[in-house]
Design a protein around this motif. Structure first.
Motif, PDB file in Angstrom:
ATOM      1  N   ILE A  16      10.937  11.215   0.428  1.00 24.08           N
ATOM      2  CA  ILE A  16      10.226  10.016   0.012  1.00 24.08           C
ATOM      3  C   ILE A  16      10.852   9.520  -1.291  1.00 24.08           C
ATOM      4  O   ILE A  16      10.988  10.284  -2.256  1.00 24.08           O
ATOM      5  N   ASP A  17      11.259   8.257  -1.301  1.00 24.49           N
ATOM      6  CA  ASP A  17      11.733   7.643  -2.541  1.00 24.49           C
ATOM      7  C   ASP A  17      11.005   6.319  -2.725  1.00 24.49           C
ATOM      8  O   ASP A  17      10.042   6.018  -2.006  1.00 24.49           O
ATOM      9  N   LEU A  37       0.689   8.582  -6.027  1.00 23.45           N
ATOM     10  CA  LEU A  37       1.729   7.677  -5.529  1.00 23.45           C
ATOM     11  C   LEU A  37       1.630   6.319  -6.206  1.00 23.45           C
ATOM     12  O   LEU A  37       2.650   5.708  -6.551  1.00 23.45           O
ATOM     13  N   ASP A  38       0.412   5.843  -6.425  1.00 26.52           N
ATOM     14  CA  ASP A  38       0.213   4.588  -7.150  1.00 26.52           C
ATOM     15  C   ASP A  38       0.776   4.695  -8.569  1.00 26.52           C
ATOM     16  O   ASP A  38       1.495   3.809  -9.040  1.00 26.52           O
ATOM     17  N   TYR A  39       0.403   5.778  -9.232  1.00 30.06           N
ATOM     18  CA  TYR A  39       0.797   5.972 -10.634  1.00 30.06           C
ATOM     19  C   TYR A  39       2.309   5.953 -10.791  1.00 30.06           C
ATOM     20  O   TYR A  39       2.837   5.345 -11.731  1.00 30.06           O
ATOM     21  N   TYR A  40       2.999   6.592  -9.837  1.00 28.39           N
ATOM     22  CA  TYR A  40       4.458   6.666  -9.916  1.00 28.39           C
ATOM     23  C   TYR A  40       5.150   5.551  -9.130  1.00 28.39           C
ATOM     24  O   TYR A  40       6.332   5.634  -8.837  1.00 28.39           O
ATOM     25  N   GLN A  41       4.378   4.506  -8.816  1.00 28.88           N
ATOM     26  CA  GLN A  41       4.920   3.247  -8.298  1.00 28.88           C
ATOM     27  C   GLN A  41       5.547   3.338  -6.905  1.00 28.88           C
ATOM     28  O   GLN A  41       6.513   2.650  -6.595  1.00 28.88           O
ATOM     29  N   PHE A  42       4.979   4.200  -6.058  1.00 23.88           N
ATOM     30  CA  PHE A  42       5.429   4.274  -4.668  1.00 23.88           C
ATOM     31  C   PHE A  42       4.657   3.264  -3.825  1.00 23.88           C
ATOM     32  O   PHE A  42       3.483   2.989  -4.077  1.00 23.88           O
ATOM     33  N   THR A 118       6.626   1.495   8.139  1.00 21.74           N
ATOM     34  CA  THR A 118       6.311   2.770   7.487  1.00 21.74           C
ATOM     35  C   THR A 118       7.404   3.811   7.728  1.00 21.74           C
ATOM     36  O   THR A 118       7.963   3.906   8.814  1.00 21.74           O
ATOM     37  N   THR A 119       7.685   4.606   6.700  1.00 20.26           N
ATOM     38  CA  THR A 119       8.632   5.717   6.837  1.00 20.26           C
ATOM     39  C   THR A 119       7.907   7.048   7.002  1.00 20.26           C
ATOM     40  O   THR A 119       8.367   7.925   7.726  1.00 20.26           O
ATOM     41  N   ALA A 265       8.676  19.479  -2.514  1.00 19.95           N
ATOM     42  CA  ALA A 265       8.961  19.518  -1.080  1.00 19.95           C
ATOM     43  C   ALA A 265       9.419  18.182  -0.530  1.00 19.95           C
ATOM     44  O   ALA A 265      10.305  18.133   0.330  1.00 19.95           O
ATOM     45  N   TRP A 266       8.842  17.079  -1.040  1.00 21.87           N
ATOM     46  CA  TRP A 266       8.999  15.811  -0.338  1.00 21.87           C
ATOM     47  C   TRP A 266       9.603  14.657  -1.149  1.00 21.87           C
ATOM     48  O   TRP A 266      10.116  13.704  -0.559  1.00 21.87           O
ATOM     49  N   ILE A 267       9.525  14.706  -2.458  1.00 19.28           N
ATOM     50  CA  ILE A 267       9.984  13.560  -3.244  1.00 19.28           C
ATOM     51  C   ILE A 267      11.463  13.696  -3.586  1.00 19.28           C
ATOM     52  O   ILE A 267      11.910  14.738  -4.073  1.00 19.28           O
ATOM     53  N   ALA A 268      12.218  12.640  -3.325  1.00 16.96           N
ATOM     54  CA  ALA A 268      13.652  12.644  -3.611  1.00 16.96           C
ATOM     55  C   ALA A 268      13.894  12.781  -5.114  1.00 16.96           C
ATOM     56  O   ALA A 268      13.126  12.266  -5.928  1.00 16.96           O
TER      57      ALA A 268
END
Length: 325
Positions: A16-17, A37-42, A118-119, A265-268
């Motif tokens: 996820i990026d 996710l909101d906080y980190y602008q995803f 959606t990814t 595990a999931w964030i690039a």
């Protein structure tokens, strides 16, 4: 010497990026991850129908999204001076019928449009217990504080859970065959059902998910994954200091820890590498100046604007709130 056991976390992908689009549906733990996710602008969309606790409610939602269902007057009812729908959480309740129907139909449209691009989809199942409306014999997502004599409480079997998961995934893949689906079980305990009943419920969810995942491994689809949020909470964080005051929900420290493992595990790396800069911007936006008109504060604002512009070149979403400055 080790003083605790750690749940093994395996790196997963595709990562996820900030170009990813993530749909989150399920229990209140989805809200916790969604806020991160909101906080980190995803880019994400979560719980368009509000919190949905059990797989049957999630299935009903995705089925209606996939079939382009349109809610009508027969799907809603008036109770306690508000309009409700058994398919949605009480957060959608409205004072008028038309307002509720608009929210429901817009929620379906928004979700379908989002799924097309959606990814990743994240499902968090909260419980295997559900209530069935006696009149329609259909499961409800929320009882809306109606008299319990209108409902029958039942426990989903493992087979039923697997069937629901299969149907949910097929609904999604008819809209977007390229998305990845991540399952989790909520670490929130549903103690109103009872202590033993909660354990039975979580056991069915975990077994059902893994039976589904094992069948997909045989097909080698590479589409479905599991993140052990429940196991982290109950193995690594098995102490009441990691719970909120109600002793049921994970507190902010527990959520932050589980998020850090989800990140591993999931964030690039390209995305997590921006977290520090994003945190600095949020802290600056929360700053309360003594004098808004001072020269020092104006320099501070110019520097903040520069930081936001720089980060905006690296991420498509910019939801930084500047209103307080």
């Amino acid at each position: 010497m080790k003083f605790r056991t750690s749940v093994p976390i395996i790196e997963q992908g595709p990562k996820i990026d900030h170009t990813s689009k993530i749909l989150l549906v399920g229990s209140c733990f989805v809200e916790n991850i969604g806020k991160k996710l909101d906080y980190y602008q995803f880019q994400n969309l979560r719980n368009p129908f509000g919190i949905l606790y059990h797989p049957g409610a999630i299935y009903n939602f995705t089925k209606k999204v996939a079939s382009n269902y349109k809610y009508e007057e027969k799907d809603v009812f008036f109770h306690n001076e508000q309009w409700h729908c058994f398919d949605a959480h009480s957060c959608l309740n409205s004072s008028t019928k038309d307002a509720l129907l608009f929210k429901l139909n817009e929620g379906l449209k928004e979700t379908r449009y989002f799924i097309e691009n959606t990814t990743h989809v994240i499902f968090t199942f909260g419980t295997s217990w559900y209530y069935k409306d006696v009149k329609s014999n259909l499961p409800v997502a929320n009882c809306h504080k109606m008299d319990q004599k209108n409902f029958k409480k039942e426990l989903l079997s493992i087979k039923e859970i697997v069937n629901y998961i299969n149907s949910v995934c097929q609904d999604l893949l008819t809209i977007n065959s390229g998305l990845k689906v991540l399952f989790t079980v909520s670490p929130v305990r549903h103690l109103k059902d009872g202590f033993i009943e909660n354990q039975r419920s979580k056991a069915n969810l975990i077994t059902g998910i893994h039976q589904f995942l094992e069948s997909e491994k045989i097909k080698d689809s590479g589409t479905y994954f599991y993140f052990p949020a429940y196991e982290i909470m109950f193995d690594e964080l098995r102490d009441y200091r990691f719970y909120a005051e109600d002793m049921i929900h994970p507190n902010s420290q527990a959520i932050a820890y589980i998020w850090s493992l989800f990140t591993d595990a999931w964030i690039a790396k390209s995305a997590s590498g921006l977290f520090n800069s994003i945190e600095k911007i949020h802290k600056a936006l929360a700053h309360k100046p003594f004098n808004k008109n001072s020269e020092k504060h104006q320099i501070f604002l110019k520097d903040l604007d520069k930081k936001i512009k720089n980060i905006s070149k690296k991420i498509p979403l910019n939801n930084f709130k500047r209103s307080s400055l």
